[in-house]
Each structure stands twice: as structure tokens, then as C-alpha cells.
Design a protein around this motif. Structure first.
Motif, PDB file in Angstrom:
ATOM      1  N   ILE A 151       0.815  -1.212   0.000  1.00 46.16           N
ATOM      2  CA  ILE A 151       0.000   0.000   0.000  1.00 46.16           C
ATOM      3  C   ILE A 151       0.856   1.272   0.000  1.00 46.16           C
ATOM      4  O   ILE A 151       0.423   2.324  -0.485  1.00 46.16           O
ATOM      5  CB  ILE A 151      -1.001  -0.008   1.189  1.00 46.16           C
ATOM      6  CG1 ILE A 151      -1.996   1.143   1.087  1.00 46.16           C
ATOM      7  CG2 ILE A 151      -0.273   0.017   2.518  1.00 46.16           C
ATOM      8  CD1 ILE A 151      -2.896   1.074  -0.112  1.00 46.16           C
ATOM      9  N   CYS A 159       1.734   9.357   7.877  1.00 40.65           N
ATOM     10  CA  CYS A 159       1.015   8.209   7.331  1.00 40.65           C
ATOM     11  C   CYS A 159       0.065   7.612   8.365  1.00 40.65           C
ATOM     12  O   CYS A 159       0.468   7.323   9.496  1.00 40.65           O
ATOM     13  CB  CYS A 159       2.006   7.147   6.866  1.00 40.65           C
ATOM     14  SG  CYS A 159       3.110   7.737   5.561  1.00 40.65           S
ATOM     15  N   ILE A 161      -2.187   4.440   8.189  1.00 42.54           N
ATOM     16  CA  ILE A 161      -2.556   3.253   7.425  1.00 42.54           C
ATOM     17  C   ILE A 161      -3.499   2.412   8.278  1.00 42.54           C
ATOM     18  O   ILE A 161      -3.085   1.729   9.215  1.00 42.54           O
ATOM     19  CB  ILE A 161      -1.307   2.446   7.031  1.00 42.54           C
ATOM     20  CG1 ILE A 161      -0.257   3.348   6.374  1.00 42.54           C
ATOM     21  CG2 ILE A 161      -1.698   1.286   6.129  1.00 42.54           C
ATOM     22  CD1 ILE A 161      -0.758   4.114   5.162  1.00 42.54           C
ATOM     23  N   ALA A 167      -4.868   5.515   4.401  1.00 39.44           N
ATOM     24  CA  ALA A 167      -5.456   4.297   3.832  1.00 39.44           C
ATOM     25  C   ALA A 167      -6.630   3.895   4.709  1.00 39.44           C
ATOM     26  O   ALA A 167      -6.493   3.771   5.924  1.00 39.44           O
ATOM     27  CB  ALA A 167      -4.417   3.177   3.770  1.00 39.44           C
ATOM     28  N   PRO A 191      -7.090   1.190  -4.044  1.00 33.64           N
ATOM     29  CA  PRO A 191      -6.396  -0.100  -3.911  1.00 33.64           C
ATOM     30  C   PRO A 191      -7.357  -1.261  -4.186  1.00 33.64           C
ATOM     31  O   PRO A 191      -8.507  -1.242  -3.730  1.00 33.64           O
ATOM     32  CB  PRO A 191      -5.946  -0.114  -2.439  1.00 33.64           C
ATOM     33  CG  PRO A 191      -6.189   1.267  -1.909  1.00 33.64           C
ATOM     34  CD  PRO A 191      -7.273   1.851  -2.735  1.00 33.64           C
ATOM     35  N   ASP A 215      -8.229  -4.556  -1.764  1.00 34.62           N
ATOM     36  CA  ASP A 215      -8.392  -3.538  -0.735  1.00 34.62           C
ATOM     37  C   ASP A 215      -6.994  -3.093  -0.316  1.00 34.62           C
ATOM     38  O   ASP A 215      -5.997  -3.533  -0.892  1.00 34.62           O
ATOM     39  CB  ASP A 215      -9.225  -4.037   0.463  1.00 34.62           C
ATOM     40  CG  ASP A 215      -8.606  -5.260   1.150  1.00 34.62           C
ATOM     41  OD1 ASP A 215      -7.368  -5.456   1.049  1.00 34.62           O
ATOM     42  OD2 ASP A 215      -9.343  -6.013   1.800  1.00 34.62           O
ATOM     43  N   TYR A 216      -6.898  -2.204   0.676  1.00 36.94           N
ATOM     44  CA  TYR A 216      -5.575  -1.677   1.016  1.00 36.94           C
ATOM     45  C   TYR A 216      -4.729  -2.660   1.816  1.00 36.94           C
ATOM     46  O   TYR A 216      -3.507  -2.528   1.876  1.00 36.94           O
ATOM     47  CB  TYR A 216      -5.698  -0.345   1.762  1.00 36.94           C
ATOM     48  CG  TYR A 216      -5.974  -0.458   3.245  1.00 36.94           C
ATOM     49  CD1 TYR A 216      -4.949  -0.686   4.153  1.00 36.94           C
ATOM     50  CD2 TYR A 216      -7.276  -0.331   3.755  1.00 36.94           C
ATOM     51  CE1 TYR A 216      -5.199  -0.793   5.516  1.00 36.94           C
ATOM     52  CE2 TYR A 216      -7.528  -0.440   5.105  1.00 36.94           C
ATOM     53  CZ  TYR A 216      -6.479  -0.674   5.981  1.00 36.94           C
ATOM     54  OH  TYR A 216      -6.729  -0.786   7.322  1.00 36.94           O
ATOM     55  N   LEU A 260      -3.248  -0.788  -7.831  1.00 35.19           N
ATOM     56  CA  LEU A 260      -3.628   0.541  -7.354  1.00 35.19           C
ATOM     57  C   LEU A 260      -4.048   1.366  -8.557  1.00 35.19           C
ATOM     58  O   LEU A 260      -3.249   1.606  -9.472  1.00 35.19           O
ATOM     59  CB  LEU A 260      -2.451   1.214  -6.638  1.00 35.19           C
ATOM     60  CG  LEU A 260      -2.742   2.563  -5.978  1.00 35.19           C
ATOM     61  CD1 LEU A 260      -3.624   2.374  -4.743  1.00 35.19           C
ATOM     62  CD2 LEU A 260      -1.442   3.249  -5.580  1.00 35.19           C
ATOM     63  N   SER A 273     -11.546   0.100  -0.939  1.00 37.97           N
ATOM     64  CA  SER A 273     -10.719   0.930  -0.065  1.00 37.97           C
ATOM     65  C   SER A 273     -10.303   2.194  -0.801  1.00 37.97           C
ATOM     66  O   SER A 273     -10.397   2.274  -2.034  1.00 37.97           O
ATOM     67  CB  SER A 273      -9.452   0.183   0.372  1.00 37.97           C
ATOM     68  OG  SER A 273      -9.732  -0.913   1.183  1.00 37.97           O
ATOM     69  N   LEU A 293      -6.981   5.157  -0.889  1.00 37.96           N
ATOM     70  CA  LEU A 293      -5.710   5.710  -0.428  1.00 37.96           C
ATOM     71  C   LEU A 293      -5.756   7.190  -0.798  1.00 37.96           C
ATOM     72  O   LEU A 293      -5.675   7.536  -1.976  1.00 37.96           O
ATOM     73  CB  LEU A 293      -4.513   5.027  -1.084  1.00 37.96           C
ATOM     74  CG  LEU A 293      -3.176   5.497  -0.519  1.00 37.96           C
ATOM     75  CD1 LEU A 293      -2.931   4.866   0.854  1.00 37.96           C
ATOM     76  CD2 LEU A 293      -2.018   5.156  -1.437  1.00 37.96           C
TER      77      LEU A 293
END
Length: 796
Positions: free
Chosen positions: A178, A256, A258, A294, A353, A356-357, A363, A411, A413
Motif C-alpha cells: 500500500i 502516514c 494506514i 489508507a 487499492p 483492498d488496502y 492501485l 478501499s 488511499l
């Protein structure tokens, strides 16, 4: 021990030195200041220093206060660099200094009980409450033991061995996908909020100059530290983010979150926690920095199709707008945009994504959305059982055609800040390390599009270098023919990559699908015949691409271009072998393609039944070669053991009361039975007690399972033939059941899920087969079925 060059190790000298430093500091101070030097066990009050008021200073005229405060702060920072243990400064008259906390933030000193080093990773417990408020129980002890005592190269084997969702989730290297693609610089500073067990910390440590982690759990932070103990640029702060945040620097290139932003309601609190979360983070970002988020899409298609909401574990929680409550919230795309804009954020970009992430393999972006037929790997929730309410691939195809994929992506991002040039990423790292690569499509400032393939580690560099040689060999092979080869060049300026031209066109597989959708079988066979002719050019040349599948060829009018040829071998291959693999893979990808007559295609290619079986075995060997004999992610769900539940089967059970009976069929093509690939034969019942079936069975089916009912019963097979030849009932290897055998062909099933398994590998098969059977069935009460089963001695 402090590493600062001014530090004096003798305690008496240190005390004197600190006091002198304080006196120099107080020369620019005002009114009353109290300093508590905790390490000496005493409080020295230095009060009413010169009894001076701000008006007595003549430092800077009208800007006195502002510059005085700045001088005070700078002087205090310099003082901390000569200090040790914990220092608290309270400037009552100025009111600017809060709890400045430990000087270890500035000089990196190890204080007993506050700092710990695991390998080269530093852990800071100064804001830790002493108790983990979030814990997954014994599995965290298991993960800690693995992180302490096992090498990351062993994780793949451990994941298969443990058959555990938490072990897969926390330790799989695919979790890094990711963020792995983000083009960070070696000078960048990264803040990772909610670092957990370190699923993505490692990729930040490899790409950036420093990584500052924040996590609430001490145990999870220890797992993170042990698994990355060779990283000397990672510091983990343990404690509540709100307590740690005031001391964090304000110059991060990346912040970040996530799988973290959704927890803002629990950890930030307040009336508008998600807005507040971002507002707290933004001051810690450099002017040109980025925030990476994410998060699941609460309107992701998989949640409509029967997956439970990831955090609350209930069906349709997000879709129903969390009406039942809970401390977690995910959002649709518009919901996230609304939060961003409420924070004054106008520059952001969405990526999508897939699936999913968590275990991303592709992506997408608004600049490069998926095409029809691309979204076929949808059984990728590994955490719990799920329902299968409809075919997600077919649904995604319609969504893609309508241009609605961004709304139903499973998902998101989100990138807050400057856009990236990258429009698409594909990961092929569910493989042996020698073949793990990443593919990117990017657009530069001039609008030029390029395709690049990167090795995912040193061991894959030879594989990427081989692509340039494959290009040269295949170009020579097809020179003078009608198959173009996409040009490849190697680049090494910013790390090794193979660069390809971006070719316009429609995948050959899509052209063939269009023919099948129109029931234009003649058009399909015309494309297939042309494919065989084009790839068969110079078939004796000592180079061949084993992966000449239809989706790897783009068609633009009369120009056919091979765009992916990473599995090129330095030897000739028979054209019919390559064509068989192409049609074999094509049929496996989509059940709608089963209307093709495979026997006719094999006859056209001159492939015998024995050839076909050999080619299938060769393909299975190739897949094991690519994965390094490890399970692929597509196999992990069944390996972990979570169920796929098809409500249609339950509906059919209740419809039995209306005498609407159905028989369910499963096929095992080497990977076991799967619920999503089973099908019903509603016309099988020829009355209350008679079943008659005529099933088309392809040659790659190894086991065929027939579920004659959904309740306890007794079944007698009146006759069964395969391609007109009787299937012997008296041979144990031919028929396996989950009931008891009364006599050959007659079975008692004291179960509501009776099944009859026909071992196709024990029978004489063709590429396409017809199985015909008639069965007599009598439904029994559960008690009667048990009594009858007890009377039967032989159990199969």
C-alpha cells in the motif's frame, strides 16, 4: 548516557555545570523563574532575579516581547542539549513554556525506565500509561515470539503453518504494498501514526532518512522493534497520540495513517474527531509535505456482496451508516472529501487499492481506472466467514462500464498534498523472491506516459534484467512476422528498472469476450485462429514467451503488440502448447467463457487428451515454480478455513417445502471445492424421489461432488455413466461419500449436507465429458437416519 560533547560525567561537576548554564540562561530571563532539576533530588528556587519587569529591558524596542520570547525559547533549547534525565521549566511571568518533558527528545540520552533499545530501534515510554489499552490477547504473545526468534525470511512458512488470520495480517510482506510505491527520498522524514506491529514500518525505514512511530500498545511496539531491529532510523513513541503529539517535530515530509484514521472517534474524541485529527496533524507537516491515509470505503462493493464490516464484524454496518453505534467510522469518497475541505485542504488525490488496502495487488487512480474484466480476485477477506450474495466480478464489470468504480472501490488511499505522477501500480510479489516485481504506469510533466517494472529486492534484479534480453530475442524472433514486441530498455539512475513504451490498444481477451457476449462464436474462432498464426511465426527460434495469454496482447486495428513477456525462456516451444495455455487460462478466469467448445479448439490445435493432461500438469508445475512452492494468496482463504456461505442454498432448503428441489454441484480442479464456483441444477428433480442429471465436465476436473439434498436422506444410484461408459459402483476409489454405504451405490446420510464425490482421475476422461446419472432419494428424519447408519458397518 548522553552523547553530547559538553556533557561532564562527574556528578559534582555536572551539577556545577548545569547551574552555570542556568545562570547564563537567566541573564536574558525576566521576573520569577523556578527550575526543578529532578536528577539532583532538590529544588533550587532562583526567584525575583534582579526584580526586573519587561519594561526595564531595552533589547529590541517595540518588538521586545516577541523577540524576548524567541530568545528564551532558543536559549532553553541550547540548554537542554547539555542536560540529562528529566527537566521541567515553568516560566510563570511569560506563560509560554508548557511541560517541555525529557531532554532525551533533544540529545537522545537513555533514561532508566523511559527509553529502551531493541537492536538499533529506540522505544520511548515517557508517555506510556503503564498499561496496554488495546490488545488482541494471546496472539500478540505469539507474534512477539516470532518477531524475537524468527527471521523475516521465515514468515511465509510460518504463515502457512499457523493458518491464522492475525499472523497473516501482521506478518505478510504484501501488507507493505500500500505504501511501497510512494517515491520517497532518502532525506525524507516520516511520521507513522498507529504503527502497530510494524506491518509497513519496514518499507518506510528502507526508503526514508528517519521514521517516527506512535502507537498506543507497548507489546505491539515491541513486536515492531524486534522485527525491524536492524533499522537504525526508527524511533517508536509508546502512548496516546494526544499526549505525544505536542512534542513531535513540525517538519515531516510524510505523515502516514494506514488503517488508523477510522479510529479518530475513539482516540481523539470530541464532537468532530476526524476534522480535529487532521487539524492536529497538519502543523507537523512541511510546507510541501503529504499526509497518506489508507481506509476502507464503507460503500465498498464487497460489503454489499456479503463481507462483514472489518472493525465491528457485523454485516452492512457501514452501509447502514453505523446505526448500531460503535467506536469506529469509515467513509465514502464524498464523506472524506467533506472532512478534508472542512480543514481547509483543497489539494488531495484519491487512489483506489484493489482488492483492498490490506493486501493490495493493484492501485488505480482517476487517471487510470480499471477496465472491464480486470477485477476478478474478490474472495480476499481472510479475517472471517462471509456470504456470497452475488458475483462481484460481474457486478464490477457493470460498475466499470458505468464509470462508478471510484464510488464502489473497497478501499481508498487518499494523498493530501502535491499529486504523484504515478497513475497505476500492479504488484506481482505473491511469488518467490527471485521473481517479485512492481509495475508502474506514470505520466511525466510533459504528459508522456511510461511503464516501468522494478525488482522487489536484490534477488529479483536478475529477473528484471532478463526482460531486456527477452525483448531482444523476441524482437528477432518475430521480425518479419505480424506480432510486435513492446520495446524495453534498462534504467539504473534511480535504482534498476525495465522501462517499456506505453502502447495503445484493446486487450485481445476483451475482443474475444465481446464476441462471446454477442454469441458470435465464429468471430471468436477467427480471432483465435489469427492468434495462433501470429504467435507461431518462427516457432523453431530458440526463444519463446510461455505467458502468451490473450490479455498480454494489445490490438490496435491490424497491429498486435506483445506488452508483457517476463516469462521468456531461451528455447523453442511448440505453438500448440502456448495456445493451449492461453485458452486454458482464459477459461479459468471467467465462467461466462464456458460456452466455448473446448473439444473443438483442441481438435483444431491437434491436441490429444494425453497432451492436454500433460499441459495441465506442466502449468501446475509452472505455478509452483513462480510461487516458490508457497501458497498463493488466492489459496490462503481456504487454507485458513473461513467459510463462504451462499444464501441461495438456504433459500432452496426452505423452498423444499414447496417441492422446489435443487441439486448442487462442486468441481475440484486441483485447488479443492469452493462455494463461489459451485452451481445448482434446479431441473434435476423428476418428481419427489427421482433425480436425473446430465452434466458437462471439463477434463481438468479432478473431483466432482453432487449434493443431492439439504437434509438427512438415503440415496440409491440407479445408473451413472461417463461418456456413455458405466461408472463402476463396486470400486472404492471411484465414489466417496460422507455417509455410510448400505451396499454399492446405496448410501445413508445422517447429515443435512449429504455429498457424493466422484473421483474423475480414476475414470477415463476426455477434454470435455458428459456425466449422466439417475438417483432415487428418500428423505429421512434425523433420528431414523442415525438408526439406519448405525446398522451399517462400512463407513466410507
Amino acid at each position: 548516557m548522553c552523547k553530547h560533547p559538553l556533557f561532564v560525567p562527574n556528578l559534582r561537576e555536572t551539577k556545577s555545570f548545569l547551574e552555570e548554564s542556568l545562570m547564563r540562561f537567566f541573564q536574558i530571563c525576566t521576573d520569577s523563574l523556578i527550575v526543578c532539576v529532578g536528577m539532583f533530588g532538590s529544588v533550587k528556587e532562583i526567584t525575583k532575579f534582579a526584580r526586573t519587569s519587561l519594561s526595564d529591558f531595552t533589547l529590541c524596542g517595540a518588538e521586545l516581547l516577541h523577540k524576548l520570547l524567541k530568545q528564551l525559547e532558543e536559549s532553553l533549547m541550547r540548554f537542554f542539549q547539555t542536560c540529562t534525565d528529566s527537566l521541567i521549566v515553568c516560566a510563570g511571568c511569560v506563560g509560554m513554556f508548557r511541560d517541555v518533558g525529557r531532554c532525551g527528545n533533544y540529545c537522545g540520552m537513555e533514561r532508566k525506565g523511559m527509553l529502551e533499545e531493541i537492536g538499533k530501534v529506540k522505544l520511548d515510554y515517557s508517555k506510556y500509561s503503564g498499561k496496554d489499552l488495546y490488545c488482541d490477547g494471546a496472539v500478540e504473545d505469539e507474534l512477539l515470539d516470532i518477531a524475537k526468534n524468527r527471521s523475516p525470511v521465515e514468515y511465509a512458512g510460518i504463515i502457512e503453518e499457523r493458518k491464522s488470520w492475525p499472523v497473516l495480517y501482521h506478518l505478510s510482506p504484501l501488507r507493505e504494498n500500500i505504501v511501497d510505491w510512494i517515491p520517497m527520498k532518502k532525506s525524507d522524514k516520516v511520521l507513522e501514526v498507529g504503527s502497530g506491529c510494524g506491518a509497513v514500518t519496514g518499507v518506510f525505514a528502507r526508503k526514508a532518512a528517519s521514521v517516527t512511530c506512535v502507537d498506543l500498545s507497548k507489546k505491539r511496539s515491541m513486536i515492531n522493534a524486534h522485527r525491524h531491529r536492524e533499522c537504525d532510523n526508527v524511533t517508536i513513541h509508546v502512548g496516546n497520540f494526544k499526549d505525544i503529539e505536542p512534542e513531535l517535530p513540525k517538519d515531516f515530509d510524510y505523515i502516514c495513517l494506514i488503517g488508523v484514521f477510522e479510529y479518530g472517534r475513539s482516540y481523539i474524541g470530541g464532537e468532530d474527531p476526524y476534522h480535529d485529527f487532521l487539524k492536529i496533524l497538519l502543523p507537523h507537516l512541511k510546507e510541501d509535505g503529504r499526509i497518506i491515509i489508507a481506509i476502507e470505503n464503507k460503500y465498498g462493493l464487497k460489503y454489499f456482496a456479503g463481507c462483514k464490516e472489518d472493525h465491528l464484524g457485523a454485516y452492512f454496518s457501514g452501509i447502514e451508516n453505523y446505526a448500531a453505534g460503535g467506536g469506529v467510522r469509515t467513509f465514502g469518497k464524498k464523506g472524506l472529501e467533506k472532512i478534508f475541505e472542512s480543514c481547509g485542504i483543497s489539494r488531495y488525490q484519491f487512489y483506489y487499492p484493489y482488492p483492498d488496502y490490506k493486501f493490495m495487488t493493484a492501485l488505480y487512480s482517476d487517471g487510470r481506472l480499471p477496465g472491464k474484466g480486470e477485477l476478478s480476485n474478490n474472495m480476499r477477506n481472510f479475517d472471517r466467514d462471509r456470504m456470497v450474495l452475488f458475483d462481484e466480478k460481474n457486478a464490477f464489470d457493470g460498475i466499470v462500464e458505468e464509470g462508478m468504480f471510484p464510488l464502489f472501490s473497497n478501499s481508498f488511499l487518499a494523498v493530501i498534498g502535491k499529486d504523484f505522477d504515478i497513475e497505476y501500480v500492479k504488484y506481482s510479489n505473491d511469488r518467490a523472491p527471485e521473481y517479485a516485481i512492481r509495475t508502474e504506469i506514470a505520466r511525466d510533466g510533459q504528459g508522456e506516459i511510461s511503464v516501468r517494472k522494478y525488482p522487489m529486492g536484490k534477488r529479483a534484479e536478475e529477473h528484471v534484467r532478463g526482460m531486456a534480453l527477452a525483448c531482444e530475442n523476441l524482437t528477432n524472433k518475430y521480425k518479419g512476422g505480424r506480432l510486435e514486441v513492446n520495446r524495453c530498455t534498462l534504467e539504473e539512475e534511480d535504482g534498476l528498472c525495465a522501462r517499456f513504451e506505453y502502447v495503445q490498444g484493446v486487450p485481445l481477451s476483451e475482443r474475444m469476450d465481446q464476441c462471446l457476449e454477442r454469441d458470435d462464436l465464429e468471430g471468436f474462432h477467427k480471432y483465435f485462429k489469427e492468434y495462433v498464426e501470429r504467435i507461431g511465426y518462427h516457432s523453431d527460434f530458440p526463444a519463446a514467451d510461455y505467458d502468451l495469454i490473450f490479455s498480454n496482447i494489445l490490438v490496435n486495428k491490424d497491429v498486435w503488440t506483445l506488452i508483457d513477456y517476463e516469462w521468456t525462456f531461451g528455447k523453442p516451444m511448440n505453438t500448440k502448447e502456448l495456445a493451449f495455455r492461453a485458452i486454458y487460462c482464459y477459461l479459468l478466469e471467467d465462467d461466462k467463457r464456458n460456452k466455448l467448445n473446448l473439444d473443438k479448439i483442441l481438435e483444431e490445435l491437434g491436441i490429444t487428451e494425453e497432451d492436454a493432461e500433460n499441459f495441465r500438469e506442466q502449468e501446475q508445475g509452472f505455478q509452483k515454480f513462480v510461487t516458490g512452492n508457497r501458497l498463493a494468496m488466492a489459496e490462503m482463504r481456504d487454507h485458513i478455513g473461513n467459510r463462504l456461505m451462499v444464501p441461495q442454498k438456504w433459500i432452496d432448503k426452505y423452498q423444499d417445502s414447496e417441492r422446489v428441489n435443487r441439486v448442487q454441484i462442486y468441481e475440484d480442479k486441483g485447488k479443492g471445492y469452493s462455494e463461489e464456483e459451485s452451481y445448482f441444477v434446479p431441473e434435476a428433480y423428476q418428481g419427489e424421489n427421482l433425480i436425473e442429471l446430465e452434466l458437462k465436465v471439463s477434463g481438468d476436473v479432478q473431483m466432482l461432488r453432487i449434493d443431492p439434498a439439504m437434509e438427512t436422506c438415503m440415496v440409491k444410484i440407479l445408473d451413472m455413466t461417463l461418456n456413455g461408459e458405466a461408472v463402476p459402483m463396486d470400486k472404492k476409489k471411484n465414489i466417496l461419500v460422507n455417509g455410510k454405504v448400505a451396499k454399492p451405490g446405496s448410501f445413508v446420510f445422517p447429515t443435512v449436507d449429504p455429498n457424493i464425490n466422484i473421483v474423475m482421475t480414476e475414470l477415463k476422461r476426455s477434454a470435455e465429458n458428459t456425466l449422466h446419472t439417475r438417483m432415487e432419494i428418500v428423505r429421512l428424519s434425523h433420528e431414523m437416519a442415525l438408526d439406519m447408519a448405525k446398522a451399517v458397518k462400512k463407513l466410507i
